[in-house]
Write an enzyme that holds these catalytic residues in place. Sequence first.
Site, short mmCIF file in Angstrom:
data_model
loop_
_atom_site.label_atom_id
_atom_site.label_comp_id
_atom_site.label_asym_id
_atom_site.label_seq_id
_atom_site.Cartn_x
_atom_site.Cartn_y
_atom_site.Cartn_z
N GLY A 35 0.84 -1.20 0.00
CA GLY A 35 0.00 0.00 0.00
C GLY A 35 0.87 1.24 0.00
N SER A 39 -0.36 4.44 4.46
CA SER A 39 -1.65 3.72 4.39
C SER A 39 -1.90 2.92 5.67
CB SER A 39 -1.70 2.81 3.16
OG SER A 39 -0.64 1.87 3.20
N LYS A 41 0.58 0.14 6.68
CA LYS A 41 1.25 -1.17 6.60
C LYS A 41 2.01 -1.52 7.88
CE LYS A 41 3.82 0.07 3.08
NZ LYS A 41 3.39 1.49 2.99
N SER A 109 5.77 -1.93 -2.29
CA SER A 109 5.68 -2.88 -3.42
C SER A 109 4.65 -2.41 -4.45
CB SER A 109 5.40 -4.30 -2.92
OG SER A 109 4.48 -4.36 -1.87
N1 LIG Z 1 10.74 7.98 -3.19
C1 LIG Z 1 10.16 7.24 -2.24
N2 LIG Z 1 9.04 6.54 -2.52
C2 LIG Z 1 8.46 5.79 -1.56
N3 LIG Z 1 8.92 5.66 -0.28
C3 LIG Z 1 10.04 6.35 0.05
C4 LIG Z 1 10.71 7.14 -0.92
N4 LIG Z 1 11.81 7.71 -0.31
C5 LIG Z 1 11.81 7.27 0.95
N5 LIG Z 1 10.77 6.44 1.18
C6 LIG Z 1 10.58 5.72 2.45
O1 LIG Z 1 10.86 4.36 2.14
C7 LIG Z 1 9.81 3.50 2.53
C8 LIG Z 1 9.40 2.59 1.37
O2 LIG Z 1 10.33 1.57 1.19
P1 LIG Z 1 9.88 0.20 0.54
O3 LIG Z 1 11.07 -0.68 0.60
O4 LIG Z 1 8.64 -0.27 1.21
O5 LIG Z 1 9.54 0.62 -0.98
S1 LIG Z 1 9.34 -0.31 -2.24
O6 LIG Z 1 8.51 -1.46 -1.84
O7 LIG Z 1 10.65 -0.74 -2.72
O8 LIG Z 1 8.66 0.52 -3.25
C9 LIG Z 1 8.62 4.39 2.85
O9 LIG Z 1 8.08 3.80 4.01
P2 LIG Z 1 6.50 3.77 4.33
O10 LIG Z 1 6.13 5.22 4.53
O11 LIG Z 1 6.42 2.97 5.61
O12 LIG Z 1 5.77 3.12 3.21
C10 LIG Z 1 9.20 5.77 3.05
O13 LIG Z 1 9.38 6.02 4.42
N1 LIG Z 2 -7.09 1.78 10.45
C1 LIG Z 2 -5.81 2.14 10.47
N2 LIG Z 2 -4.86 1.23 10.17
C2 LIG Z 2 -3.55 1.58 10.17
N3 LIG Z 2 -3.09 2.83 10.48
C3 LIG Z 2 -4.00 3.77 10.79
C4 LIG Z 2 -5.38 3.47 10.80
N4 LIG Z 2 -6.06 4.57 11.14
C5 LIG Z 2 -5.12 5.53 11.34
N5 LIG Z 2 -3.89 5.06 11.16
C6 LIG Z 2 -2.64 5.84 11.31
O1 LIG Z 2 -2.05 6.02 10.02
C7 LIG Z 2 -0.63 6.04 10.12
C8 LIG Z 2 -0.06 4.95 9.21
O2 LIG Z 2 1.34 4.99 9.25
P1 LIG Z 2 2.22 3.71 8.97
O3 LIG Z 2 1.71 2.53 9.69
O4 LIG Z 2 3.65 4.13 9.22
O5 LIG Z 2 1.96 3.52 7.39
P2 LIG Z 2 2.91 2.85 6.30
O6 LIG Z 2 3.75 1.80 6.98
O7 LIG Z 2 1.97 2.28 5.29
O8 LIG Z 2 3.74 3.97 5.75
C9 LIG Z 2 -0.28 5.79 11.57
O9 LIG Z 2 -0.05 7.04 12.19
C10 LIG Z 2 -1.56 5.15 12.14
O10 LIG Z 2 -1.75 5.41 13.51
#
Ligand SMILES: Nc1ncnc2c1ncn2[C@@H]1O[C@H](COP(=O)(O)OS(=O)(=O)O)[C@@H](OP(=O)(O)O)[C@H]1O
Ligand SMILES: Nc1ncnc2c1ncn2[C@@H]1O[C@H](COP(=O)(O)OP(=O)(O)O)[C@@H](O)[C@H]1O
EC number: 2.7.1.25
Length: 200
Positions: A35, A39, A41, A109
């Site tokens: 996601g 989102s 995750k 992903s």
């Molecule tokens: N350009 C760009 N695009 C997306 N995400 C970015 C980028 N730069 C840094 N980040 C940080 O890296 C986390 C995503 O890494 P992933 O290994 O999950 O990405 S991927 O599956 O290879 O697309 C992602 O973590 P999440 O916010 O938890 O999703 C970001 O914190």
């Molecule tokens: N139903 C829910 N499920 C997961 N996270 C939620 C939800 N509602 C609100 N949130 C908030 O959204 C944010 C999601 O961040 P995070 O878990 O780091 O997302 P990701 O790993 O996809 O980047 C957190 O601050 C979390 O508390």
Amino acid sequence: MRTLSGNIMWHQGTITKKDRRLLNRHDSFTLWFTGLSGSGKSSLANEVEKRLFEMGFRSYILDGDNIRHGLNSNLGFSPDDRKENLRRIGEVSKLFVDAGVITLAAFISPYQVDRDMVRKMFPNGEFIEIFISCPLEICEWRDPKGLYLKARKGELKEFTGISAPYEPPVSPEVVIETGKHSISECVDQIIRYLKLKGKI
Ligand SMILES: Nc1ncnc2c1ncn2[C@@H]1O[C@H](COP(=O)(O)OS(=O)(=O)O)[C@@H](OP(=O)(O)O)[C@H]1O
Ligand SMILES: Nc1ncnc2c1ncn2[C@@H]1O[C@H](COP(=O)(O)OP(=O)(O)O)[C@@H](O)[C@H]1O
């Protein structure tokens, strides 16, 4: 996957995945959370793991941010680097599942073809794709790490959802809508699915 050397033989150990599962008294499989950034995750993988732990299951979380500090610290966010990131994580997840552990992998992903590549690494039923569905506007409003703000300012290139694509899964096993339900409701939904399918 083709290897660079043709002179490598597979070594089969005496203790098998089945033996390890019998010792653990539970099945092993990968829960693949995909996601947008923000989102939910990581939050959900963490809460699901807590539930599984309390129920006596052995588990381990592989999380994008953490893995990119170590194993995949040489990779960026180009489509090729994301593919290599996910290929390695897929292989690592497979080792954990072979070790008898329930693996929770939380990675953006974004490409269907890459998720399909990982799915193909597993026997049927051992790869459970969980689409953490949440509208971009909500993810951007949450912006837990301030990355959307940076991406909007042009300080972050190839940011998923802003300047790089996210392809929603075509046929995930589970869809969780985090913009509509609380974290604990989302966790309940995942645990219910695992019970229904006899995985736990
Ligand atoms: N350009 C760009 N695009 C997306 N995400 C970015 C980028 N730069 C840094 N980040 C940080 O890296 C986390 C995503 O890494 P992933 O290994 O999950 O990405 S991927 O599956 O290879 O697309 C992602 O973590 P999440 O916010 O938890 O999703 C970001 O914190
Ligand atoms: N139903 C829910 N499920 C997961 N996270 C939620 C939800 N509602 C609100 N949130 C908030 O959204 C944010 C999601 O961040 P995070 O878990 O780091 O997302 P990701 O790993 O996809 O980047 C957190 O601050 C979390 O508390």
